[in-house]
Design an enzyme around this catalytic site. Structure first.
Site, PDB file in Angstrom:
ATOM      1  N   ASN A  12       0.864  -1.180   0.000  1.00 11.09           N
ATOM      2  CA  ASN A  12       0.000   0.000   0.000  1.00 11.09           C
ATOM      3  C   ASN A  12       0.901   1.231   0.000  1.00 11.09           C
ATOM      4  OD1 ASN A  12      -1.807   2.036   0.478  1.00 11.09           O
ATOM      5  ND2 ASN A  12      -2.397   1.355   2.547  1.00 11.09           N
TER       6      ASN A  12
ATOM      7  N   LYS B 194       0.085   4.277  -0.376  1.00 13.93           N
ATOM      8  CA  LYS B 194      -0.571   5.481   0.179  1.00 13.93           C
ATOM      9  C   LYS B 194      -0.303   6.685  -0.741  1.00 13.93           C
ATOM     10  CE  LYS B 194      -0.402   3.346   4.668  1.00 13.93           C
ATOM     11  NZ  LYS B 194      -0.376   3.488   6.112  1.00 13.93           N
TER      12      LYS B 194
ATOM     13  N   HIS C 221      -9.838   1.300   4.400  1.00 17.55           N
ATOM     14  CA  HIS C 221      -8.556   1.415   5.112  1.00 17.55           C
ATOM     15  C   HIS C 221      -8.747   2.344   6.311  1.00 17.55           C
ATOM     16  CE1 HIS C 221      -4.492   2.670   6.056  1.00 17.55           C
ATOM     17  NE2 HIS C 221      -4.116   1.526   5.538  1.00 17.55           N
TER      18      HIS C 221
ATOM     19  N   GLU D 263      -7.164   4.734   7.403  1.00 16.81           N
ATOM     20  CA  GLU D 263      -7.025   6.177   7.119  1.00 16.81           C
ATOM     21  C   GLU D 263      -8.270   6.715   6.432  1.00 16.81           C
ATOM     22  OE1 GLU D 263      -3.193   5.643   5.283  1.00 16.81           O
ATOM     23  OE2 GLU D 263      -2.451   5.061   7.267  1.00 16.81           O
TER      24      GLU D 263
ATOM     25  N   GLU E 156      -6.004  -4.887  10.159  1.00 17.11           N
ATOM     26  CA  GLU E 156      -4.974  -3.891  10.446  1.00 17.11           C
ATOM     27  C   GLU E 156      -5.354  -3.136  11.706  1.00 17.11           C
ATOM     28  OE1 GLU E 156      -2.667  -2.681   6.716  1.00 17.11           O
ATOM     29  OE2 GLU E 156      -4.517  -1.544   6.664  1.00 17.11           O
TER      30      GLU E 156
ATOM     31  N   GLY F  26       1.806   2.291  10.903  1.00 12.71           N
ATOM     32  CA  GLY F  26       2.782   3.386  10.821  1.00 12.71           C
ATOM     33  C   GLY F  26       3.389   3.767  12.157  1.00 12.71           C
TER      34      GLY F  26
ATOM     35  N   SER G 115       2.723  -2.020  10.487  1.00 14.21           N
ATOM     36  CA  SER G 115       4.161  -2.051  10.802  1.00 14.21           C
ATOM     37  C   SER G 115       4.826  -3.384  10.478  1.00 14.21           C
ATOM     38  CB  SER G 115       4.401  -1.661  12.267  1.00 14.21           C
ATOM     39  OG  SER G 115       4.009  -0.317  12.485  1.00 14.21           O
TER      40      SER G 115
ATOM     41  N   GLY H 263       2.622  -0.904   4.322  1.00  6.50           N
ATOM     42  CA  GLY H 263       2.758   0.487   3.910  1.00  6.50           C
ATOM     43  C   GLY H 263       4.230   0.872   3.794  1.00  6.50           C
ATOM     44  N   GLY H 264       4.761   1.425   4.880  1.00 10.59           N
ATOM     45  CA  GLY H 264       6.116   2.002   4.876  1.00 10.59           C
ATOM     46  C   GLY H 264       7.186   1.098   4.276  1.00 10.59           C
TER      47      GLY H 264
HETATM   48  P1  PGA Z   1       2.380   0.415   7.670  1.00  6.56           P
HETATM   49  O1  PGA Z   1       0.962   0.615   6.939  1.00  6.56           O
HETATM   50  O2  PGA Z   1       2.960  -0.874   7.120  1.00  6.56           O
HETATM   51  O3  PGA Z   1       3.187   1.622   7.279  1.00  6.56           O
HETATM   52  O4  PGA Z   1       2.115   0.331   9.128  1.00  6.56           O
HETATM   53  C1  PGA Z   1       0.119  -0.466   6.692  1.00  6.56           C
HETATM   54  C2  PGA Z   1      -1.167   0.021   6.071  1.00  6.56           C
HETATM   55  O5  PGA Z   1      -1.659   1.086   6.461  1.00  6.56           O
HETATM   56  O6  PGA Z   1      -1.738  -0.646   5.188  1.00  6.56           O
END
Ligand code: PGA
Length: 249
Positions: A9, A11, A96, A98, A168, A174, A210, A231-232
């Protein structure tokens, strides 16, 4: 053989030029592996570039991070399922955290989106997960079940079988704090039960929050996890290459 799905992802990162360099590096370093799928969720402006670059690789796919439920119309700033399909999407993230907590998306809206995504022939990846205060209050399963019901209640078993869930926990996204494999497994088992009771067969349930090179091996060793949503740690091709190549027993 164990099947695993690794979903990136991106983002609000990685424009078309950076995506070209990323995918070139990725394709040079990653051969298809049995039972393993790798999906990319780029920003809408980058979706077409990514889908074009991975054409012909059945193990790879691109998807939209969000879609509107109407197929067309005066919805400035939104993208519809048919627009995502035309840009090469094969899947879409829905709900998601967010979207839910920054943009106020409701359970009812996730339900409309799931139906639109299925009608358009894409795979819905429904994201669910509790906030820290909800976990501390012992409400994790209640929150996740409410989100599942809001998005999926009333779907025919045939439709339900196409849905992928990403668990999640909001407190893990994050933050560098991941759920332990055991924490995740408990929630995954509950989600699996909810889906199978309603006719889904062997549902695919991803963990996200994470996930990184340090914890990926331990997480995917847990058999309740059918993959990860990252994500990251998906933003650099070199890291992602290593992550998706993690061996599992
Ligand atoms: P993250 O994000 O791996 O940066 O924690 C995961 C996500 O929001 O899908």
């Amino acid at each position: 053989m164990r099947s695993l799905l690794f979903a990136a992802n991106w983002k609000m990162h990685v424009g078309p030029a950076a995506a070209r360099a990323y995918i070139d590096q990725f394709l040079a370093g990653y051969q298809a592996q049995p039972g393993r799928r790798v999906w990319f969720f780029p920003p809408a402006t980058t979706l077409h570039t990514v889908s074009q670059l991975i054409t012909g690789r059945a193990d790879l796919a691109a998807g939209a991070q969000n879609v509107h439920w109407e197929p067309k119309g005066a919805f400035t700033g939104e993208i519809s399922v048919p627009l995502a399909v035309e840009a090469g999407a094969r899947a879409a993230l829905i709900g998601h955290s967010e979207r839910r907590h920054v943009f106020g998306e409701t359970d009812a809206e996730t339900g409309l989106k799931v139906r639109a995504v299925l009608a358009g022939g894409l795979v819905p990846v429904l994201c669910v997960g509790e906030k820290l205060e909800q976990r501390e209050a012992g409400e994790t399963l209640a929150v996740v079940q409410r989100q599942l019901a809001g998005a999926l209640e009333g779907l025919e078993a045939e439709a339900l079988r196409k849905v992928i869930i990403a668990y999640e926990p909001v407190w893990a996204i994050g933050t560098g704090k991941n759920a332990t494999p055991r924490d995740a497994a408990q929630v995954h088992a509950d989600i699996r039960g909810w889906l199978t009771q309603r006719g889904a067969t062997s549902p695919v349930i991803l963990y996200g929050g994470s996930v990184n090179l340090k914890n990926i091996a331990e997480l995917v060793a847990e058999r309740e996890l059918d993959g990860v949503l990252v994500g990251g740690a998906s933003l650099e091709a070199a890291t992602w290459l290593q992550l998706v190549s993690t061996p599992v027993s």
